[in-house]
Design an enzyme around this catalytic site. Sequence first.
Site, PDB file in Angstrom:
ATOM      1  N   SER A 244       0.813  -1.160  -0.062  1.00 27.82           N
ATOM      2  CA  SER A 244      -0.009   0.062   0.070  1.00 27.82           C
ATOM      3  C   SER A 244       0.987   1.106   0.053  1.00 27.82           C
ATOM      4  O   SER A 244       1.825   1.412  -0.843  1.00 27.82           O
ATOM      5  CB  SER A 244      -1.061  -0.185   1.295  1.00 27.82           C
ATOM      6  OG  SER A 244      -2.130   0.771   1.002  1.00 27.82           O
ATOM      7  N   TRP A 335      -9.394   0.114  -6.253  1.00 33.52           N
ATOM      8  CA  TRP A 335      -9.007   1.278  -5.554  1.00 33.52           C
ATOM      9  C   TRP A 335      -7.420   1.682  -6.116  1.00 33.52           C
ATOM     10  O   TRP A 335      -7.222   2.948  -6.380  1.00 33.52           O
ATOM     11  CB  TRP A 335      -9.184   1.591  -4.135  1.00 33.52           C
ATOM     12  CG  TRP A 335      -8.673   2.878  -3.510  1.00 33.52           C
ATOM     13  CD1 TRP A 335      -7.773   3.104  -2.500  1.00 33.52           C
ATOM     14  CD2 TRP A 335      -9.492   4.352  -3.546  1.00 33.52           C
ATOM     15  NE1 TRP A 335      -7.707   4.467  -2.102  1.00 33.52           N
ATOM     16  CE2 TRP A 335      -8.588   4.984  -2.904  1.00 33.52           C
ATOM     17  CE3 TRP A 335     -10.541   4.826  -4.425  1.00 33.52           C
ATOM     18  CZ2 TRP A 335      -9.085   6.292  -2.550  1.00 33.52           C
ATOM     19  CZ3 TRP A 335     -10.826   5.987  -4.304  1.00 33.52           C
ATOM     20  CH2 TRP A 335     -10.166   6.965  -3.455  1.00 33.52           C
ATOM     21  N   HIS A 385      -7.440  -5.849  -0.455  1.00 34.59           N
ATOM     22  CA  HIS A 385      -6.184  -5.134  -0.407  1.00 34.59           C
ATOM     23  C   HIS A 385      -5.699  -5.682   1.170  1.00 34.59           C
ATOM     24  O   HIS A 385      -6.085  -5.225   2.094  1.00 34.59           O
ATOM     25  CB  HIS A 385      -6.635  -3.629  -0.094  1.00 34.59           C
ATOM     26  CG  HIS A 385      -5.373  -2.503  -0.128  1.00 34.59           C
ATOM     27  ND1 HIS A 385      -4.600  -2.134  -1.177  1.00 34.59           N
ATOM     28  CD2 HIS A 385      -4.827  -1.951   1.226  1.00 34.59           C
ATOM     29  CE1 HIS A 385      -3.732  -1.402  -0.635  1.00 34.59           C
ATOM     30  NE2 HIS A 385      -3.750  -1.069   0.775  1.00 34.59           N
TER      31      HIS A 385
END
Length: 404
Positions: A244, A335, A385
Site C-alpha cells: 500500500s 482503488w 487490499h
Amino acid sequence: MSFAQSEANYDETKVPKFTLPDALVTFSGNNISDHVQWEADRRFEIFQFFERQVYGKVPGRLDEYSFKLIEESNDAYGGKARRKQVAISLKKNKKSITYNMLIYLPKGNPTAPVFLGYNFYGNHTVTSDPKVPLTKAWVPNNESFGIKDNKATEGSRGVRQHRWAIEKMLDNGFGLATIYYGEVDPDKNDFSDGVHELFYTEDQTKPKTNEWGSIAGWAFGLSKAMDYLENDGNISNVVVFGHSRLGKAALWAGATDKRFAGVISNNSGCGGAALSKRKFGETVGKINTAFPHWFADSFLKYNDNEKTLPVDQHQLLALIAPRPLYVASAFDDRWADPKGEFLSAHYASMVYELYEKEGIATEQIPEVNQPLQHTVAYHVRTGKHDVTDYDWEQYITWAKAFIQ
C-alpha cells in the site's frame, strides 16, 4: 468504503484518452537505444523530475547516524532463527530520532538474503514473539487491535503476523528485517515529530515546496537501514518490500538507492505502481487531498491535471532497472487499479530490455492467480487490499530465481 472510494471511477470506458510518456525518449526528444544512454541521460532526468516534483528532495545530509545492537538471540522461532534488534539513530542540527529494526535470520547458513519492509503498527505486531518490545511511538488508533490514545498495547502483539509469513521465509532460507514506519515519520499531516524536523532551519515548520514528503522520508529511513544491513556479516542481499502506501515508499527507496538487490510493490496503487493518467480508482487529486503529507507540495499542481504530467509511474519502475522488480495486485482492490499497476510493469519492461533482462512482454493482464515471473514479475490474486501467504509464496519463489 469511504466517500472518496465510492465517487471514484471504476468503469474502463470512462478512463480518459491519454498518451503515455515514452521511457526511451528524452524530454528534449532524443531516442535512447542502449543502457549506457539510459543511465547517462534519460534515467537522470526522470529521477530528477520525480525527486523535485513528486516525492520531494531530501534537503541535505545527516550530521551523524549510528547503529546499536540492543538484543539478539539464537533461539527464536523454536530454534530455527536468529533474532537481532537494532536501534538506528539519525542526528542533524543537534536533534535526533531513533527507530528500531527487528531482524530474523534462518539458522544453518552463515549468510542469508532478507526482505526489508515497514510495518504499520509496530514490530511487535508482526510476530507473537514476546521478546519484541512494544513500540513507544505514536500509533494510529485501531479499536479491533485494542489501540487507543495512539499507544501500542500488549493486546496488539501479533495482530498482523498473517501479513508476514515469517516461518515460510525462514524455511526457504530468507530472513526478514522490519521497522515500524511511524518511528521514522508518524503518518499524519504534521511534520513536527519525524525525520523531516531534523533538517529544519530556524523557524521552519514544514518542508519547502519541492522538499520531501512522508513517502520520501520513509524511503530515506529504509536507506539508512540498508547502511546497517549491508555491513551485517550474516546478510547477503536485501530486497525492499512494501504494501500500500509503504509499497510507494519501497519503490521510491529502490529508485533512490541502488544497493537494494530487488524491489517488491504490493498493492501500491496511485503514486506507487499504478499509472496516474488512467484516473482509475484513486487519483492524484484524491491522494493529495486525503494525505497531503505524503508527497512534495510541488505535486499539488497535478491534482485533476494528470494529463500534463511529463512522466508516469512506469518510469518510476524503470528507475529500478536492471534489478529485479515484482509488482502485485489484488482483484478486489480496484482503488489501487490492478490494470494500471500491470500496464506500468509492462511499459517499464522496455528499459529492462536494454539490459537484456526479461520483463512483461504482453499487454494483456494475466488471469487471477497466474503469476508472470521474470526479472520483472507481476501477479493479480483473488481477494482484497492485503498481504497474504499466496503473495509471499510468489515473492519467495521469484527471489530464489532472480535475486543473486
